[in-house]
Design a protein around this motif. Structure first.
Motif, mmCIF file in Angstrom:
data_model
loop_
_atom_site.group_PDB
_atom_site.id
_atom_site.type_symbol
_atom_site.label_atom_id
_atom_site.label_comp_id
_atom_site.label_asym_id
_atom_site.label_seq_id
_atom_site.Cartn_x
_atom_site.Cartn_y
_atom_site.Cartn_z
ATOM 1 N N GLY A 199 14.879 -15.115 -12.233
ATOM 2 C CA GLY A 199 15.523 -14.800 -13.302
ATOM 3 C C GLY A 199 16.495 -15.869 -13.484
ATOM 4 N N GLU A 200 16.936 -16.037 -14.706
ATOM 5 C CA GLU A 200 18.017 -17.244 -14.832
ATOM 6 C C GLU A 200 19.395 -16.979 -14.488
ATOM 7 O OE1 GLU A 200 17.365 -20.337 -16.408
ATOM 8 O OE2 GLU A 200 15.039 -19.692 -16.066
ATOM 9 N N GLY A 201 19.613 -15.771 -14.571
ATOM 10 C CA GLY A 201 20.972 -15.682 -14.037
ATOM 11 C C GLY A 201 21.428 -15.451 -12.485
ATOM 12 N N SER A 202 20.226 -15.808 -11.473
ATOM 13 C CA SER A 202 20.398 -15.750 -10.144
ATOM 14 C C SER A 202 19.963 -16.946 -9.655
ATOM 15 C CB SER A 202 19.273 -14.558 -9.818
ATOM 16 O OG SER A 202 19.749 -13.440 -10.320
ATOM 17 N N ALA A 203 20.351 -18.074 -10.208
ATOM 18 C CA ALA A 203 19.755 -19.543 -9.331
ATOM 19 C C ALA A 203 20.565 -19.560 -8.141
ATOM 20 C CB ALA A 203 20.217 -20.641 -10.382
ATOM 21 N N GLY A 204 21.833 -19.203 -7.966
ATOM 22 C CA GLY A 204 22.778 -19.311 -6.790
ATOM 23 C C GLY A 204 22.102 -18.291 -5.844
ATOM 24 N N LEU A 205 21.698 -17.218 -6.030
ATOM 25 C CA LEU A 205 21.370 -16.182 -5.167
ATOM 26 C C LEU A 205 19.726 -16.631 -4.574
ATOM 27 C CD1 LEU A 205 21.042 -13.362 -3.448
ATOM 28 C CD2 LEU A 205 19.966 -12.259 -5.788
ATOM 29 N N PHE A 206 19.141 -17.133 -5.247
ATOM 30 C CA PHE A 206 17.740 -17.625 -4.795
ATOM 31 C C PHE A 206 17.907 -18.806 -4.216
ATOM 32 C CE2 PHE A 206 16.271 -14.118 -7.283
ATOM 33 C CZ PHE A 206 15.289 -13.547 -6.568
ATOM 34 N N THR A 207 18.819 -19.972 -4.472
ATOM 35 C CA THR A 207 18.884 -21.008 -3.757
ATOM 36 C C THR A 207 19.360 -20.459 -2.318
ATOM 37 O OG1 THR A 207 19.443 -22.313 -5.833
ATOM 38 C CG2 THR A 207 20.198 -23.240 -3.691
#
Length: 398
Positions: A338-346
């Motif tokens: 999801g586009e709003g979770s780039a930091g989490l998935f990084t």
């Protein structure tokens, strides 16, 4: 989300230059810190324990910091404050490592440097998901990894020259490169709210998101992370044990081993940009799956390697195949997460790959002890893990 076609070659270059300094500290740390610890009287087992601290921290802190950066916005941006705050702290403690004359002091600065580095990694690299449209991320990832790889090579060569003059100079070089990375972000990255989203899961939602994956929700994201765990476990097994295989199974002279490893690194670097363009054309999942299948076959072929030349011939295509995996992993994670979770998935990338770095080589080491140093088990385990990664990835629907 900005999507102009010039982004991969302008902002991609900026992020790559910022990533240059972060990657450059690792070879300095891994090369010289064990020697400092041994000089102060630590056993080999305790040295290994201390050197594993960064992996332990990376299992937890990047995901927290990444999720936190997803969910906040300041006048300096979303990700940049983390880099600007943590990089100077990391640089200061990193440069102080060789200055410590007591074991307690050395352990304290090692822990502080690793803490700061763990906090900046995910927010900084999450800019890849913020700045680039999905179709452009693989190309930008190739450029970033190319410059990161050059950072590693520069650190290895530069630290080798500097260490002959003063053992502290490689650490000062690493600290300066970290500060330079922070300056690149400060001067050249200007975040906007439209780059990414502040509607991420939030810090309190990290565990809920993870529990959801465990219960079958976010199935695609969970499968990509599991495939990454399998593939990075297989890769780390070979990264750890290939020099021992060359030395003890093939009889390669110790001074020749770095040149063998350089063949793999060179193939990886030269394949970084083509892997990004291939992922953009074919899709991130097919490109990664092709890399995993190729490595499974190549690692299986390692069972028949009989000479230094054969080993080097195997590592060239292995470097190209590994590029297909690491270049396309972040774009695929951002797509399914999801586009709003780039930091989490990084951050979760660091969690999974750090766990793989700890688990894979340990299991292979136990197999070597059990089998009487039969390296065939190492090749077979690495091949099996890569095949498991490919099969897991085949279940993902983009």
């Amino acid at each position: 989300m900005m999507s102009t076609r010039r982004l991969p070659w302008t902002f991609g270059l900026i992020l790559g230059l910022g990533y240059f300094g972060v990657t450059a500290v690792s070879p300095v740390y891994n090369t010289y810190t064990p020697l400092l610890l041994r000089d102060l009287g630590l056993s080999a087992g305790l040295v290994g324990f201390v050197m594993a601290w960064d992996n332990v921290l990376n299992m937890f802190l990047p995901a927290w910091a990444g999720a936190r950066s997803d969910h906040t916005w300041t006048r300096w941006g979303r990700r940049k404050p983390w880099v600007l705050a943590a990089a100077p702290v990391a640089a200061l403690f990193f440069a102080a490592i060789p200055q410590m004359r007591t074991l307690a002091g050395l352990l304290a600065v090692i822990l502080a440097a690793n803490l700061a580095l763990s906090l900046l990694r995910a927010p900084g690299l999450a800019l890849l998901g913020d700045l680039f449209a999905p179709a452009e991320r693989a190309k930008a990832s190739g450029l970033i990894n190319l410059l990161g790889g050059l950072g590693v090579l520069a650190a290895l060569v530069g630290s080798g020259l500097l260490a002959a003059r003063d053992a502290a100079l490689p650490y000062r070089l690493g600290g300066l490169l970290l500060v330079a990375s922070a300056l690149v972000f400060a001067l050249l990255v200007h975040e906007r709210r439209s780059w990414g989203s502040s509607a991420g899961v939030g810090v309190g939602g990290v565990w809920r998101r993870l529990l959801g994956m465990a219960r079958g929700q976010d199935r695609a994201a969970a499968l990509v992370l599991l495939a990454a765990f399998f593939s990075f476990s297989g890769f780390n097994i070979l990264e750890t044990w290939v020099s021992s295989f060359g030395r003890y199974a093939l009889g390669v002279a110790p001074e020749r081993l770095p040149f063998i490893l350089a063949v793999f690194a060179g193939a990886l670097l030269t394949s970084a940009l083509p892997a990004g363009f291939l992922g953009a054309r074919l899709g991130h999942r097919p490109a990664m799956a092709a890399g995993m299948l190729a490595l499974a076959l190549l690692f299986a072929a390692g069972l028949w390697v009989q000479s230094e030349a054969m080993l080097m011939g195997l590592l060239v295509p292995a470097g190209a195949a590994w590029a297909l995996i690491i270049i396309n992993l972040f774009p695929l994670l951002y797509q399914v997460g999801g586009e709003g979770s780039a930091g989490l998935f990084t951050g979760l990338y660091y969690t999974v790959t750090s766990a793989a770095a700890a688990a894979g080589p340990q299991v292979a080491g136990l197999l070597l002890d059990w089998s009487g140093q039969d390296f065939g088990w190492v090749w077979a385990l690495a091949a099996g893990l890569m095949a498991a990664g490919a099969l897991t990835l085949a279940r993902v629907r983009e």
